[in-house]
Design an enzyme around this catalytic site. Structure first.
Site, short mmCIF file in Angstrom:
data_model
loop_
_atom_site.label_atom_id
_atom_site.label_comp_id
_atom_site.label_asym_id
_atom_site.label_seq_id
_atom_site.Cartn_x
_atom_site.Cartn_y
_atom_site.Cartn_z
N ASP A 17 0.83 -1.22 0.00
CA ASP A 17 0.00 0.00 0.00
C ASP A 17 0.85 1.26 0.00
O ASP A 17 0.68 2.13 -0.85
CB ASP A 17 -0.91 0.05 1.25
CG ASP A 17 -2.15 -0.82 1.09
OD1 ASP A 17 -2.39 -1.30 -0.04
OD2 ASP A 17 -2.86 -1.01 2.09
N ARG A 98 0.25 5.92 16.63
CA ARG A 98 -0.07 6.91 15.60
C ARG A 98 0.34 8.33 15.95
O ARG A 98 0.91 9.04 15.13
CB ARG A 98 -1.56 6.86 15.23
CG ARG A 98 -2.06 5.51 14.73
CD ARG A 98 -1.13 4.86 13.78
NE ARG A 98 -1.66 3.62 13.22
CZ ARG A 98 -0.91 2.71 12.64
NH1 ARG A 98 0.40 2.86 12.55
NH2 ARG A 98 -1.45 1.61 12.16
N ASP A 127 -7.33 4.60 12.21
CA ASP A 127 -5.98 5.13 12.11
C ASP A 127 -5.91 6.43 11.29
O ASP A 127 -5.14 7.33 11.61
CB ASP A 127 -5.03 4.07 11.54
CG ASP A 127 -4.73 2.99 12.56
OD1 ASP A 127 -4.73 3.31 13.77
OD2 ASP A 127 -4.53 1.82 12.17
N SER A 179 -5.08 -8.11 7.97
CA SER A 179 -4.47 -6.79 8.08
C SER A 179 -3.85 -6.73 9.48
O SER A 179 -4.54 -6.93 10.48
CB SER A 179 -5.54 -5.71 7.92
OG SER A 179 -5.01 -4.47 8.34
N1 ARG Z 1 -8.86 -1.71 15.59
C1 ARG Z 1 -7.61 -1.32 16.12
C2 ARG Z 1 -7.54 0.15 16.37
O1 ARG Z 1 -8.36 0.85 15.88
C3 ARG Z 1 -6.46 -1.83 15.32
C4 ARG Z 1 -6.16 -1.16 14.02
C5 ARG Z 1 -5.00 -1.82 13.40
N2 ARG Z 1 -4.72 -1.43 12.09
C6 ARG Z 1 -4.50 -2.33 11.10
N3 ARG Z 1 -4.11 -1.86 9.96
N4 ARG Z 1 -4.68 -3.61 11.24
O2 ARG Z 1 -6.69 0.62 17.07
#
Ligand code: ARG
Length: 444
Positions: A17, A98, A127, A179
Site C-alpha cells: 500500500d 499513531r 488510524d 491486516s
Molecule cells: N482496531 C484497532 C484500532 O483501531 C487496530 C487497528 C490496526 N490497524 C490495522 N491496519 N490492522 O486501534
C-alpha cells in the site's frame, strides 16, 4: 532549470500500500516524496531493506527513525498509568503509535519544507482519524493527503497490476489474508476469516504468544518492582521501561498469555471483529492495577476508574494531543506519586495471576483487616454508621410502603421485566425458547 516540486512527507511501512502511495503521490499529485519509517518495535524484514524499497519505489529520501525508547517512555508509560483499555478490553496498541509517528511526520515536514503530509490508511478505520487529528493539532497549516482513501484500486489484484505497471516491487510471498499492525505493546489482527464473528481465530494469526495448550507445564513467577507507577525491575534486575516491556513480552508470550478476541466499536461507527495479542502490556496493566489497589486511597481509586475510561476513549479517538487528554495525564501523574512497590505474577498456560503485592505506601492495615485477636477495628461504631448511611433509602422505603401503595412501587420483583409481563408472563425456559424463536422469525 527544472521546476521545483512541492514536497510531501509520507508515513511508510514497506508494504505494498505505502509503496504504491509513493508512486501515486509522484504521478497523480506531482510531488517529491520523503518517506518516514518509524521503528516502534514492529516485526520487520530489516529497516535498511525497507529504506531501499522506499527509494526504489521513487522516494527522494527515506528517514528511518528509532522511536522505541520514546514510545515506551512517553506513550506506553502514560497508557500504563491510565491502565488504558478501550471498552475495558483493548489496550490501544495501534492508537498509541499513531500520534508518535505523526509527530515525526510533522518534524520531517518542517525539516524538508514540505507542504503536505500523507498516510496510507483506508477510509474505514480509526488510524486515518488518529493521523489526521494528531497532525492537525501539531501544525494546522499542513495539508493532508490520503491516497488509499482516494484511489480506485479497490482489490488486491488491481493494486498489484497498478504496482507492476509502475515498476513497484510486489512481494513474491503470498499476501497474508489479514491486516496486521504491530509494535512494542502488541499486535492487532483483522480481516480474512476473522470477519465472521462466530469463527474461532485460526492458530496461525498469533506470533507473540504461544498456544496455551502448548505452553510450559510448569508455572513461572515474576516479580515486578515499580517506582512512581513505572516498572523498573524484573526479578530484582534493573531495566529501562523498554527493557521491561521486551522481557515481559517474552515471558508472557511463552506462557500463552495476552490474547484478546473482541467486537469493537470503531470511531467511524462500524462494529468490527478484532483479535489482539498484548502479552507484556496486559501483564503490566494487571500488576499495576494490583499495586494501585494496595496503595491508592479508596475515593481516588474509584474516581480514577472513570478517568481511565475517558483517557482510553480520547486516545482511541485520536485525541492524544488534545487538552482533555493532557489534563487527565496530570491527574494520573498525581495518583502515581506513591505507587512504588513490588507485585508477584504467576504465569501458567494462558493465564497471568497476581499472587502477591507489597509497598512501603501500602494502605492495607492488618490490625483493621484481621478477624484475629489483634483486631483493632471498632465494631461498635458500625451500628451508628449503618443508621446514617441507610437513612436516605430507609426514608424512601417507608414513604413508598404507605398503606394502599401498589407493590411495584417498592418491590423490584413486581416491576415488570420483558419476561414477566404480557405474552410471556410467568414463562419458564420454554418461554425463553419462544422469545428466541420470535426474534429469529423477525430476522428471517
Ligand atoms: N482496531 C484497532 C484500532 O483501531 C487496530 C487497528 C490496526 N490497524 C490495522 N491496519 N490492522 O486501534
Amino acid at each position: 532549470m527544472a521546476e521545483q516540486k512541492e514536497k510531501v512527507v509520507l508515513a511508510y511501512s514497506g508494504g505494498l500500500d505505502t509503496s504504491c502511495c509513493i508512486k501515486w503521490l509522484q504521478v497523480e499529485n506531482n510531488l517529491d516524496v520523503i518517506a518516514v519509517v518509524g521503528d516502534v518495535g514492529q516485526e520487520h524484514e530489516g529497516l535498511e531493506k525497507v529504506k531501499q524499497k522506499a527509494l526504489k519505489s521513487g522516494a527522494l529520501e527515506c528517514l528511518v527513525v528509532d522511536m522505541r525508547d520514546t514510545f515506551a517512555n512517553e506513550y506506553l508509560a502514560k497508557a500504563l498509568a491510565a491502565n488504558a483499555m478501550y471498552e475495558n478490553k483493548y489496550p490501544l496498541v495501534s492508537a498509541l503509535s499513531r500520534p508518535l509517528i505523526s509527530k515525526h511526520l510533522v518534524d520531517a515536514a518542517h525539516k524538508f519544507g514540505a507542504k503536505y503530509v500523507a498516510h496510507g490508511c483506508t477510509g474505514k478505520g480509526n488510524d486515518q482519524v488518529r493521523f489526521e487529528a494528531s497532525i492537525t493539532m501539531l501544525d494546522p497549516s499542513i495539508e493532508i493527503l490520503a491516497p488509499v482513501r482516494e484511489w480506485d484500486l479497490h482489490t488486491r489484484p488491481e493494486e498489484i497490476d497498478w504496482a507492476l505497471e509502475h515498476g513497484i516491487e510486489v512481494p513474491v510471498t503470498k499476501a497474508s489474508p489479514y491486516s496486521i499492525d504491530d509494535n512494542l505493546w502488541g499486535r492487532a489482527i483483522e480481516c480474512g476469516t476473522l470477519e465472521d464473528p462466530w469463527a474461532e481465530p485460526p492458530a496461525d494469526i498469533y506470533t507473540m504468544t504461544a498456544d496455551p495448550v502448548e505452553a510450559p507445564d510448569q508455572p513461572e513467577y515474576v516479580e515486578l518492582t515499580f517506582a512512581r507507577g513505572l516498572p523498573y525491575m524484573i526479578n530484582g534486575n534493573q531495566k529501562s521501561f523498554l527493557g521491561v516491556v521486551y522481557a515481559l513480552n517474552e515471558i508472557a508470550g511463552k506462557h500463552g498469555y495476552g490474547r484478546i478476541d473482541m467486537i469493537e466499536n470503531r470511531l467511524v461507527g462500524v462494529k468490527s471483529r478484532e483479535c489482539y495479542e498484548v502479552p507484556g502490556g496486559l501483564a503490566l496493566i494487571q500488576a499495576h492495577k494490583a499495586l494501585e489497589d494496595l496503595v491508592l486511597e479508596r475515593e481516588v481509586l474509584h474516581y480514577k476508574l472513570g478517568m481511565e475510561q475517558a483517557w482510553a476513549t480520547a486516545v482511541y479517538n485520536g485525541q492524544w494531543f488534545s487538552p482533555l487528554k493532557e489534563a487527565i495525564d496530570s491527574f494520573m501523574v498525581s495518583t502515581q506519586r506513591c505507587l512504588s512497590g513490588t507485585v508477584k505474577l504467576k504465569f501458567y498456560k494462558g493465564s497471568c495471576t497476581v499472587v502477591g503485592r507489597k509497598s512501603a505506601y501500602s494502605l492495607y492495615d492488618y490490625a483493621l483487616a484481621t478477624y484475629d485477636k489483634d483486631d483493632a477495628f471498632d465494631h461498635t461504631a458500625a451500628k451508628g454508621f449503618i443508621q446514617l448511611q441507610t437513612l436516605s433509602t430507609k426514608t424512601w422505603a417507608a414513604n413508598r410502603r404507605q398503606e394502599g401503595a401498589p407493590a411495584e412501587l417498592f418491590d423490584a420483583e413486581k416491576q415488570a421485566g420483558p419476561l414477566t409481563k404480557g405474552k410471556y408472563e410467568g414463562v419458564t425456559s420454554i418461554g425463553v425458547k419462544a422469545v428466541i424463536e420470535e426474534a429469529e422469525a423477525v430476522l428471517a
